[in-house]
Design a protein around this motif. Structure first.
Motif, PDB file in Angstrom:
ATOM      1  N   TYR A 151     142.763  52.931   6.029  1.00  0.00           N
ATOM      2  CA  TYR A 151     141.600  52.388   6.735  1.00  0.00           C
ATOM      3  C   TYR A 151     140.579  51.747   5.796  1.00  0.00           C
ATOM      4  O   TYR A 151     140.185  50.596   5.962  1.00  0.00           O
ATOM      5  N   GLY A 195     132.672  59.970  14.460  1.00  0.00           N
ATOM      6  CA  GLY A 195     133.675  58.940  14.187  1.00  0.00           C
ATOM      7  C   GLY A 195     133.483  58.488  12.746  1.00  0.00           C
ATOM      8  O   GLY A 195     133.472  57.293  12.436  1.00  0.00           O
ATOM      9  N   ARG A 233     128.220  45.425   8.927  1.00  0.00           N
ATOM     10  CA  ARG A 233     127.685  46.435   9.860  1.00  0.00           C
ATOM     11  C   ARG A 233     127.218  47.666   9.095  1.00  0.00           C
ATOM     12  O   ARG A 233     126.204  48.270   9.457  1.00  0.00           O
ATOM     13  N   MET A 246     142.004  61.939   9.174  1.00  0.00           N
ATOM     14  CA  MET A 246     140.843  61.164   8.717  1.00  0.00           C
ATOM     15  C   MET A 246     139.854  62.111   8.037  1.00  0.00           C
ATOM     16  O   MET A 246     139.316  61.802   6.972  1.00  0.00           O
ATOM     17  N   SER A 248     135.861  66.874  16.116  1.00  0.00           N
ATOM     18  CA  SER A 248     135.358  66.890  17.497  1.00  0.00           C
ATOM     19  C   SER A 248     135.370  65.506  18.115  1.00  0.00           C
ATOM     20  O   SER A 248     135.483  64.494  17.423  1.00  0.00           O
ATOM     21  N   ILE A 289     129.222  54.798  14.652  1.00  0.00           N
ATOM     22  CA  ILE A 289     129.613  53.419  14.320  1.00  0.00           C
ATOM     23  C   ILE A 289     131.126  53.272  14.472  1.00  0.00           C
ATOM     24  O   ILE A 289     131.892  53.980  13.815  1.00  0.00           O
ATOM     25  N   GLY A 290     131.517  52.366  15.341  1.00  0.00           N
ATOM     26  CA  GLY A 290     132.945  52.095  15.522  1.00  0.00           C
ATOM     27  C   GLY A 290     133.652  53.143  16.348  1.00  0.00           C
ATOM     28  O   GLY A 290     134.876  53.238  16.312  1.00  0.00           O
ATOM     29  N   VAL A 315     133.632  62.558  20.594  1.00  0.00           N
ATOM     30  CA  VAL A 315     132.278  62.037  20.831  1.00  0.00           C
ATOM     31  C   VAL A 315     131.728  62.457  22.206  1.00  0.00           C
ATOM     32  O   VAL A 315     130.515  62.608  22.364  1.00  0.00           O
ATOM     33  N   TYR A 363     137.508  47.537   4.294  1.00  0.00           N
ATOM     34  CA  TYR A 363     136.298  47.407   3.461  1.00  0.00           C
ATOM     35  C   TYR A 363     136.530  46.770   2.097  1.00  0.00           C
ATOM     36  O   TYR A 363     135.653  46.099   1.597  1.00  0.00           O
ATOM     37  N   ASP A 382     134.909  63.846  13.352  1.00  0.00           N
ATOM     38  CA  ASP A 382     135.940  62.870  13.723  1.00  0.00           C
ATOM     39  C   ASP A 382     137.007  63.567  14.570  1.00  0.00           C
ATOM     40  O   ASP A 382     137.279  64.761  14.413  1.00  0.00           O
ATOM     41  N   LEU A 383     137.618  62.751  15.434  1.00  0.00           N
ATOM     42  CA  LEU A 383     138.705  63.222  16.289  1.00  0.00           C
ATOM     43  C   LEU A 383     139.974  63.476  15.479  1.00  0.00           C
ATOM     44  O   LEU A 383     140.778  64.363  15.811  1.00  0.00           O
TER      45      LEU A 383
HETATM   46  C1  LIG Z   1     136.907  52.270  13.717  1.00  0.00           C
HETATM   47  S1  LIG Z   1     136.833  53.840  12.918  1.00  0.00           S
HETATM   48  C2  LIG Z   1     135.124  53.901  12.399  1.00  0.00           C
HETATM   49  C3  LIG Z   1     134.944  54.641  11.107  1.00  0.00           C
HETATM   50  C4  LIG Z   1     133.561  54.497  10.463  1.00  0.00           C
HETATM   51  N1  LIG Z   1     132.526  55.075  11.301  1.00  0.00           N
HETATM   52  C5  LIG Z   1     133.241  53.066  10.139  1.00  0.00           C
HETATM   53  O1  LIG Z   1     132.128  52.626  10.484  1.00  0.00           O
HETATM   54  O2  LIG Z   1     134.067  52.376   9.522  1.00  0.00           O
HETATM   55  C6  LIG Z   1     136.846  54.939  14.290  1.00  0.00           C
HETATM   56  C7  LIG Z   1     136.840  56.401  13.914  1.00  0.00           C
HETATM   57  O3  LIG Z   1     136.467  57.131  15.067  1.00  0.00           O
HETATM   58  C8  LIG Z   1     137.374  58.183  15.298  1.00  0.00           C
HETATM   59  N2  LIG Z   1     137.428  58.391  16.756  1.00  0.00           N
HETATM   60  C9  LIG Z   1     138.065  57.641  17.681  1.00  0.00           C
HETATM   61  N3  LIG Z   1     137.852  58.128  18.909  1.00  0.00           N
HETATM   62  C10 LIG Z   1     137.046  59.212  18.756  1.00  0.00           C
HETATM   63  C11 LIG Z   1     136.473  60.124  19.676  1.00  0.00           C
HETATM   64  N4  LIG Z   1     136.707  60.042  20.991  1.00  0.00           N
HETATM   65  N5  LIG Z   1     135.686  61.108  19.188  1.00  0.00           N
HETATM   66  C12 LIG Z   1     135.461  61.220  17.837  1.00  0.00           C
HETATM   67  N6  LIG Z   1     135.991  60.383  16.929  1.00  0.00           N
HETATM   68  C13 LIG Z   1     136.777  59.379  17.380  1.00  0.00           C
HETATM   69  C14 LIG Z   1     138.681  57.716  14.699  1.00  0.00           C
HETATM   70  O4  LIG Z   1     139.507  58.801  14.381  1.00  0.00           O
HETATM   71  C15 LIG Z   1     138.206  56.921  13.498  1.00  0.00           C
HETATM   72  O5  LIG Z   1     138.093  57.711  12.359  1.00  0.00           O
END
Ligand SMILES: C[S@@+](CC[C@H](N)C(=O)[O-])C[C@H]1O[C@@H](n2cnc3c(N)ncnc32)[C@H](O)[C@@H]1O
Length: 257
Positions: A19, A56, A37, A82, A101, A119-120, A103, A24, A77-78
């Motif tokens: 990732y 996340g 961002r 990660m 956990s 974020i994301g 979100v 990045y 994070d889920l």
């Molecule tokens: C696009 S990445 C963003 C990572 C970081 N925050 C960034 O800005 O680059 C999404 C992250 O959110 C986590 N994620 C996805 N769905 C989620 C959920 N429902 N609850 C918690 N984390 C989640 C993914 O496992 C992943 O690590």
């Protein structure tokens, strides 16, 4: 059949080691978008302090910066993979902690954080409003949310989608099978959801002014134009909708504790 959450989890479990490098590290338009961002989020964090939840968190994109700003970060994070990778990358940080956990079901008491970063991640929630309401629940009154959303009005991804659909219809491309959908909203619709979740929007800034077709054939020129677009339009009232995503800073209503 696997659920949306299971599919997202296994996607990010597999993606965990790649990732950060893919999104990045590097000089392409994709990497510039992700770094933009992050830059906006760090600017929005100026003047904040205390206990901060980063939901996340991915591979610890914000953990070290939060620590350096004097925050006590709780990174959630889920995806377990990660989180494991994030802990390795972040190294030992005083006051930092980690949680596996979702979100929409955070294992924290009401009003337990001074700041929340998401974020994301809202894109993967089953319902954006319920995720925002959960984020607001764990924030202290007067606390700050910094979050991000993809923009449904941005023209570039709409054109790419159109091209992909045409290629799929002609049998020249397979439909990708991620097994999950990603939510996006116009900036106005998202700000309304933020408001309905009990948060007062303070600031919104757009990013990712991408030129996908130019990117493919003339990446250097596309990146230069994208950087100019970012400087010119990120804060623009008129042209912000050209960005593929936007960042929002909001405050939880009510008196500070
Ligand atoms: C696009 S990445 C963003 C990572 C970081 N925050 C960034 O800005 O680059 C999404 C992250 O959110 C986590 N994620 C996805 N769905 C989620 C959920 N429902 N609850 C918690 N984390 C989640 C993914 O496992 C992943 O690590």
């Amino acid at each position: 059949m696997k659920s949306q959450t299971q599919n997202v989890r296994s996607f990010y479990d597999k993606d965990s080691k790649r990732y950060r490098d893919d999104r990045y590290d590097g000089e392409g338009c994709e990497q510039f978008s992700y770094r933009s961002r992050t830059g906006i989020a760090l600017e929005m964090l100026q003047g904040t302090s205390g206990r901060t939840l980063d939901v996340g968190c991915g591979p610890a994109i914000y953990t070290r910066s939060l620590s350096e700003l004097g925050h006590r970060p709780v990174s959630a994070d889920l995806s377990i993979e990660m989180l494991k990778h994030a802990r390795t990358l972040a190294g030992p940080l005083p006051g930092a902690s980690w949680a596996n956990s979702e979100v929409e079901k955070l294992p924290f008491r009401d009003a337990s954080f001074d700041n929340v970063l998401a974020i994301g991640v809202l894109a993967y929630a089953s319902d954006t409003l319920s995720a925002l309401t959960e984020l607001a629940r764990v924030l202290k009154p007067g606390g700050t949310l910094i979050t991000q959303c993809s923009n449904t009005l941005a023209p570039a991804p709409r054109l790419v989608k159109l091209k992909d659909k045409a290629l799929q219809a002609l049998g020249l491309r397979e439909k990708p099978a991620y097994g999950f959908r990603m939510a996006a909203h116009s900036r106005a619709a998202f700000l309304e959801l933020v408001h309905r979740a009990g948060l007062e929007p303070l600031e919104a800034r757009s990013y990712a002014f991408r030129l996908p077709f130019l990117e493919k054939f003339f990446p250097g020129a596309a990146l230069r134009i994208m950087k100019i677009g970012h400087d010119a339009f990120s804060n623009s009232r008129v042209f912000h909708w050209l960005g593929e995503g936007y960042m929002v800073k909001a405050r939880k209503n009510g008196r500070p504790l």
